[in-house]
Design a protein around this motif. Structure first.
Motif, PDB file in Angstrom:
ATOM      1  N   PRO A   1       0.799  -1.234   0.000  1.00 50.24           N
ATOM      2  CA  PRO A   1       0.000   0.000   0.000  1.00 50.24           C
ATOM      3  C   PRO A   1       0.828   1.279   0.000  1.00 50.24           C
ATOM      4  CG  PRO A   1      -0.900  -1.589   1.545  1.00 50.24           C
ATOM      5  CD  PRO A   1       0.405  -2.150   1.085  1.00 50.24           C
ATOM      6  N   SER A   2       2.040   1.215   0.558  1.00 49.26           N
ATOM      7  CA  SER A   2       2.873   2.414   0.622  1.00 49.26           C
ATOM      8  C   SER A   2       3.306   2.889  -0.759  1.00 49.26           C
ATOM      9  CB  SER A   2       4.106   2.146   1.489  1.00 49.26           C
ATOM     10  OG  SER A   2       4.865   1.064   0.970  1.00 49.26           O
ATOM     11  N   GLU A   3       3.136   2.048  -1.791  1.00 51.92           N
ATOM     12  CA  GLU A   3       3.450   2.472  -3.145  1.00 51.92           C
ATOM     13  C   GLU A   3       2.472   3.543  -3.623  1.00 51.92           C
ATOM     14  OE1 GLU A   3       3.355  -0.939  -5.625  1.00 51.92           O
ATOM     15  OE2 GLU A   3       4.990  -1.986  -4.587  1.00 51.92           O
ATOM     16  N   VAL A   4       1.268   3.558  -3.035  1.00 54.75           N
ATOM     17  CA  VAL A   4       0.216   4.461  -3.493  1.00 54.75           C
ATOM     18  C   VAL A   4      -0.191   5.464  -2.415  1.00 54.75           C
ATOM     19  CG1 VAL A   4      -2.124   4.549  -4.457  1.00 54.75           C
ATOM     20  CG2 VAL A   4      -0.635   2.618  -4.995  1.00 54.75           C
ATOM     21  N   LEU A   5      -0.174   5.046  -1.132  1.00 56.97           N
ATOM     22  CA  LEU A   5      -0.714   5.859  -0.045  1.00 56.97           C
ATOM     23  C   LEU A   5       0.364   6.322   0.919  1.00 56.97           C
ATOM     24  CD1 LEU A   5      -3.778   3.565   0.751  1.00 56.97           C
ATOM     25  CD2 LEU A   5      -3.788   5.616  -0.678  1.00 56.97           C
ATOM     26  N   ASN A   6       0.059   7.434   1.605  1.00 61.89           N
ATOM     27  CA  ASN A   6       0.918   7.960   2.662  1.00 61.89           C
ATOM     28  C   ASN A   6       0.059   8.244   3.892  1.00 61.89           C
ATOM     29  OD1 ASN A   6       3.364   8.106   1.077  1.00 61.89           O
ATOM     30  ND2 ASN A   6       2.441   9.851   0.023  1.00 61.89           N
ATOM     31  N   ILE A   7       0.633   8.090   5.075  1.00 64.06           N
ATOM     32  CA  ILE A   7      -0.094   8.391   6.307  1.00 64.06           C
ATOM     33  C   ILE A   7      -0.434   9.885   6.343  1.00 64.06           C
ATOM     34  CG2 ILE A   7       0.096   8.478   8.819  1.00 64.06           C
ATOM     35  CD1 ILE A   7       1.752   5.963   8.716  1.00 64.06           C
ATOM     36  N   GLY A   8      -1.683  10.186   6.670  1.00 67.79           N
ATOM     37  CA  GLY A   8      -2.150  11.567   6.688  1.00 67.79           C
ATOM     38  C   GLY A   8      -2.755  12.025   5.386  1.00 67.79           C
ATOM     39  N   GLN A   9      -2.652  11.194   4.342  1.00 71.99           N
ATOM     40  CA  GLN A   9      -3.200  11.551   3.031  1.00 71.99           C
ATOM     41  C   GLN A   9      -4.724  11.455   3.038  1.00 71.99           C
ATOM     42  OE1 GLN A   9      -1.655   9.081  -0.104  1.00 71.99           O
ATOM     43  NE2 GLN A   9      -3.107   9.843  -1.636  1.00 71.99           N
ATOM     44  N   THR A  10      -5.389  12.425   2.431  1.00 69.80           N
ATOM     45  CA  THR A  10      -6.846  12.407   2.302  1.00 69.80           C
ATOM     46  C   THR A  10      -7.215  11.677   1.020  1.00 69.80           C
ATOM     47  OG1 THR A  10      -7.055  14.504   3.488  1.00 69.80           O
ATOM     48  CG2 THR A  10      -8.929  13.816   2.149  1.00 69.80           C
ATOM     49  N   VAL A  11      -8.086  10.699   1.142  1.00 77.55           N
ATOM     50  CA  VAL A  11      -8.467   9.885  -0.012  1.00 77.55           C
ATOM     51  C   VAL A  11      -9.989   9.788  -0.091  1.00 77.55           C
ATOM     52  CG1 VAL A  11      -6.359   8.506  -0.039  1.00 77.55           C
ATOM     53  CG2 VAL A  11      -8.268   7.791   1.389  1.00 77.55           C
ATOM     54  N   LYS A  12     -10.452   9.561  -1.303  1.00 75.68           N
ATOM     55  CA  LYS A  12     -11.884   9.348  -1.526  1.00 75.68           C
ATOM     56  C   LYS A  12     -12.104   7.853  -1.683  1.00 75.68           C
ATOM     57  CE  LYS A  12     -13.982  12.467  -3.885  1.00 75.68           C
ATOM     58  NZ  LYS A  12     -14.840  13.045  -2.823  1.00 75.68           N
ATOM     59  N   VAL A  13     -13.018   7.314  -0.877  1.00 74.75           N
ATOM     60  CA  VAL A  13     -13.243   5.870  -0.855  1.00 74.75           C
ATOM     61  C   VAL A  13     -14.734   5.567  -0.970  1.00 74.75           C
ATOM     62  CG1 VAL A  13     -11.170   5.325   0.483  1.00 74.75           C
ATOM     63  CG2 VAL A  13     -13.291   5.900   1.669  1.00 74.75           C
ATOM     64  N   GLN A  14     -14.998   4.334  -1.340  1.00 80.84           N
ATOM     65  CA  GLN A  14     -16.387   3.862  -1.422  1.00 80.84           C
ATOM     66  C   GLN A  14     -16.585   2.738  -0.413  1.00 80.84           C
ATOM     67  OE1 GLN A  14     -17.859   1.445  -4.863  1.00 80.84           O
ATOM     68  NE2 GLN A  14     -19.262   3.158  -5.158  1.00 80.84           N
ATOM     69  N   VAL A  15     -17.724   2.770   0.264  1.00 81.41           N
ATOM     70  CA  VAL A  15     -18.041   1.726   1.228  1.00 81.41           C
ATOM     71  C   VAL A  15     -18.436   0.464   0.461  1.00 81.41           C
ATOM     72  CG1 VAL A  15     -19.505   1.038   3.152  1.00 81.41           C
ATOM     73  CG2 VAL A  15     -18.785   3.432   2.926  1.00 81.41           C
ATOM     74  N   ILE A  16     -17.672  -0.612   0.672  1.00 79.62           N
ATOM     75  CA  ILE A  16     -17.950  -1.879  -0.026  1.00 79.62           C
ATOM     76  C   ILE A  16     -18.852  -2.766   0.818  1.00 79.62           C
ATOM     77  CG2 ILE A  16     -16.911  -3.942  -1.034  1.00 79.62           C
ATOM     78  CD1 ILE A  16     -14.381  -2.356  -1.490  1.00 79.62           C
ATOM     79  N   ARG A  17     -18.478  -2.927   2.094  1.00 79.89           N
ATOM     80  CA  ARG A  17     -19.263  -3.772   3.001  1.00 79.89           C
ATOM     81  C   ARG A  17     -19.282  -3.148   4.385  1.00 79.89           C
ATOM     82  NH1 ARG A  17     -16.496  -7.216  -0.038  1.00 79.89           N
ATOM     83  NH2 ARG A  17     -14.744  -7.215   1.437  1.00 79.89           N
ATOM     84  N   VAL A  18     -20.420  -3.335   5.073  1.00 75.23           N
ATOM     85  CA  VAL A  18     -20.556  -2.871   6.454  1.00 75.23           C
ATOM     86  C   VAL A  18     -21.165  -4.006   7.269  1.00 75.23           C
ATOM     87  CG1 VAL A  18     -21.584  -1.206   8.015  1.00 75.23           C
ATOM     88  CG2 VAL A  18     -20.884  -0.479   5.739  1.00 75.23           C
ATOM     89  N   ASN A  19     -20.477  -4.391   8.355  1.00 74.32           N
ATOM     90  CA  ASN A  19     -20.987  -5.422   9.249  1.00 74.32           C
ATOM     91  C   ASN A  19     -21.386  -4.749  10.563  1.00 74.32           C
ATOM     92  OD1 ASN A  19     -21.416  -7.585  11.025  1.00 74.32           O
ATOM     93  ND2 ASN A  19     -19.893  -8.860   9.973  1.00 74.32           N
ATOM     94  N   PRO A  20     -22.706  -4.520  10.774  1.00 79.72           N
ATOM     95  CA  PRO A  20     -23.149  -3.823  11.991  1.00 79.72           C
ATOM     96  C   PRO A  20     -22.789  -4.567  13.277  1.00 79.72           C
ATOM     97  CG  PRO A  20     -24.904  -3.937  10.348  1.00 79.72           C
ATOM     98  CD  PRO A  20     -23.824  -4.859   9.899  1.00 79.72           C
ATOM     99  N   GLU A  21     -22.705  -5.897  13.218  1.00 77.86           N
ATOM    100  CA  GLU A  21     -22.414  -6.671  14.425  1.00 77.86           C
ATOM    101  C   GLU A  21     -20.960  -6.496  14.857  1.00 77.86           C
ATOM    102  OE1 GLU A  21     -23.503 -10.668  13.705  1.00 77.86           O
ATOM    103  OE2 GLU A  21     -25.648 -10.240  13.435  1.00 77.86           O
ATOM    104  N   THR A  22     -20.054  -6.690  13.936  1.00 79.15           N
ATOM    105  CA  THR A  22     -18.631  -6.542  14.264  1.00 79.15           C
ATOM    106  C   THR A  22     -18.147  -5.117  14.046  1.00 79.15           C
ATOM    107  OG1 THR A  22     -17.979  -7.185  12.022  1.00 79.15           O
ATOM    108  CG2 THR A  22     -18.194  -8.942  13.646  1.00 79.15           C
ATOM    109  N   GLN A  23     -18.983  -4.286  13.425  1.00 78.78           N
ATOM    110  CA  GLN A  23     -18.652  -2.891  13.127  1.00 78.78           C
ATOM    111  C   GLN A  23     -17.403  -2.783  12.262  1.00 78.78           C
ATOM    112  OE1 GLN A  23     -18.520  -0.602  16.753  1.00 78.78           O
ATOM    113  NE2 GLN A  23     -20.743  -0.543  16.925  1.00 78.78           N
TER     114      GLN A  23
END
Length: 579
Positions: free
Chosen positions: A246-268
């Motif tokens: 992941p460090s090839e593309v992302l840096n800590i503190g970087q703002t990114v636009k993402v899409q929610v793929i899955r949400v598990n309300p039980e395990t959050q």
């Protein structure tokens, strides 16, 4: 105290003295009960760094101004203010009351802290000092210990911004007798975080697009803060193309636009994706990359079983190790190609459903098997070095880095393959004839014995029943091996060595002896020739009987055979006499 009572007694009347003494005793008695408790006092004045406090006794007390100050703030009191103080002693050697603002605050704080601890409630405090293993916290006068592991949910390198700031804490343990209090800020943050997380997770929907901040990067992905709750952006969902880390593309503190793929309300647990916001490069891939077409790609990853080649960003295919080279077998792919190398590949198979493309590297190179077949047709003679000797034949190195095999059965016309192979060594240069070329199976069959004439062909017109002269080549207990013609090996069994049973002994013969025998069987397929001396003798006897008479004529068998033998001898001498 006794002197005070006597002085008052001299001034007062006897009756008044008794009453006053009783009142004074009562006053002192009540004053003793006040020691060790919190009382209210009035600030009389402020002198230098001390405040003079009147607590209603015959004497006043002094308290250092710093006891009225708090962490990070100065003392804010003035004359006339009413304050609570702790009365330690009514009078000391200086004739002053011994009082303390800190102890008063501590006593008051302990009461409130015990109530909060029993009710499992949060308390407010100020972090003001650092000690071994943690920090000190002022809880409205009571000093508590904050372990370093309880400062935040994650390790904090710099606590400077937290110093002297009011914060909420959870009391983990307290012992009033020892004066010990242990608090946690982490427990408060986790509880608040859990509440915020539950509320945020309940509002999330699959497909929702959000802005987040990269908080942490691991080998398998990155954690993105969505505003109080973290979601996992897996490495395979960062981009359509291969991302090794992941460090090839992302840096800590970087703002990114993402899409929610899955949400598990039980395990959050929240799964996020970035590549889902871009067009899928696999759409229409079958038409873009037809089978047998050739393309230039870049090697992105090398494994034990092959190499991945990127045809375009997000579209990769696998060149299996078996499709990398025509001649290099059982070789690691890393010895054929290298990462980032550009290579030409052929499309072998496309499966859009499984997102798989099978590629071939060797198909873009000339096939050495076809080239060999064109250059060396069946029947041609080649020369090469013995590369390997196995239990089933010889492998000979040929042009184009290909190997041909000489099977055991094609080594020698007369010797068994297991015996003939002992005559060859690795590295030896030999000649052989091309017997067959199978380009699909990548096999070349060679023969060495085919370079010489087949001894069986030397038998010519000989057939079953013919009498031939043979030479003994080997003797064993079951019979003798003989050579006929140009080296055809034949065998005479013990029972066929003579018509006379007493003469059926193989040890009568030696290697090199010559003898005439009749051909009993010729098996060209199995390359076996069986002969019989016995059959020849019976045949000669029969012919002699027919030619020279019969037993009915009165001639004995010895006479007949003697005449036949003399006739045959005379004929042979005539044939051997030169003209």
């Amino acid at each position: 105290m006794a002197k005070g009572k006597a002085a008052l007694a001299q001034v007062a009347e006897p009756t008044d003295i008794e009453n006053f003494a009783a009142l004074l005793d009562e006053s002192f008695s009540s004053s003793n009960l006040m020691e060790g408790s919190v009382v209210k006092g009035v600030v009389v004045s402020i002198e230098n760094d001390y405040a003079l406090i009147d607590v209603g006794l015959k004497c006043e007390g002094r308290i250092a101004m710093k006891e009225f100050a708090g962490p990070g703030r100065a003392a804010e009191i003035k004359a006339g203010d009413v304050v609570e103080v702790y009365l330690e002693r009514i009078e000391n050697a200086m004739g002053e009351a011994v009082i303390s603002r800190d102890k008063a605050r501590r006593e008051e704080a302990w009461e409130k802290l015990e109530q909060a601890f029993n009710a499992n409630q949060r308390v407010e405090g100020i972090l003001f000092g650092k000690v071994k293993g943690g920090f000190t916290v002022d809880l409205s006068g009571a000093v508590a210990f904050l372990p370093g592991s309880q400062v935040d949910v994650r390790p904090v390198r710099d606590v400077g911004p937290l110093m002297n700031q009011p914060m909420q804490f959870q009391i983990l343990k307290m012992d009033r007798r020892r004066g010990n209090i242990v608090v946690s800020r982490r427990a408060v943050l986790e509880e608040s975080r859990a509440e915020a997380r539950s509320e945020l997770v309940s509002n999330l929907r699959e497909g929702q697009i959000l802005d987040g901040v990269v908080k942490n990067i691991t080998d398998y992905g990155a954690f993105v803060d969505l505003g109080g709750v973290d979601g996992l952006l897996h490495v395979t969902d960062i981009a359509w193309r291969r991302v090794n880390h992941p460090s090839e593309v992302l840096n800590i503190g970087q703002t990114v636009k993402v899409q929610v793929i899955r949400v598990n309300p039980e395990t959050q647990r929240i799964s996020l994706g970035m590549k889902q916001l871009e067009a899928d490069p696999w759409e229409g891939v079958k038409s873009k990359y037809p089978v047998t077409a050739k393309f230039i790609g870049r090697v992105t990853n090398i494994t034990d079983y092959g190499a991945f080649v990127e045809l375009e960003p997000g579209v990769e295919g696998l060149v299996h190790v078996s499709e990398m080279s025509w001649t290099k077998k059982n070789v690691h792919p890393g010895k054929i190609v290298s990462t980032s190398q550009e290579v030409e590949v052929m499309i072998l198979e496309v499966d859009p459903a499984k997102r798989r493309i099978s590629l071939g590297l060797k198909q873009c190179m000339s096939n050495p098997w076809d080239a060999f077949a064109d250059k060396h047709p069946i029947g041609s003679i080649i020369e090469g070095e013995i590369k390997n000797i196995t239990e089933f034949g010889l492998f000979i190195g040929l042009d184009g880095q290909v190997d041909g095999m000489v099977h055991l059965s094609d080594l020698d016309w007369n010797k068994a393959g297991e015996e003939a192979i002992k005559d060859y060594q690795k590295g030896q240069i030999v000649k052989a004839q091309v017997l067959d070329v199978d380009t699909e199976k990548e096999r070349i069959s060679l023969g060495i014995k085919q370079l010489a004439n087949d001894p069986f062909q030397s038998l010519g017109s000989l057939k079953k029943g013919s009498v031939v002269t043979s030479t003994v080549t080997a003797v064993d207990a079951r019979g003798i091996t003989v050579s006929v013609g140009d080296g055809v090996q034949g065998y005479i069994r013990k029972a066929e060595l003579s018509r006379d049973r007493d003469e059926q002994r193989p040890d009568r013969f030696s290697v090199g002896d010559k003898l005439d025998a009749k051909i009993v069987t010729i098996d060209g397929k199995a390359r076996k020739l069986s002969l019989s001396v016995k059959a020849r003798e019976i045949e000669e006897e029969r012919e002699a009987m027919e030619q020279y008479g019969s037993a009915d004529s009165g001639a004995s068998l010895g006479d007949i055979l003697g005449a036949a033998m003399r006739s045959a001898k005379a004929k042979k001498e005539n044939d051997d006499t030169p003209e």
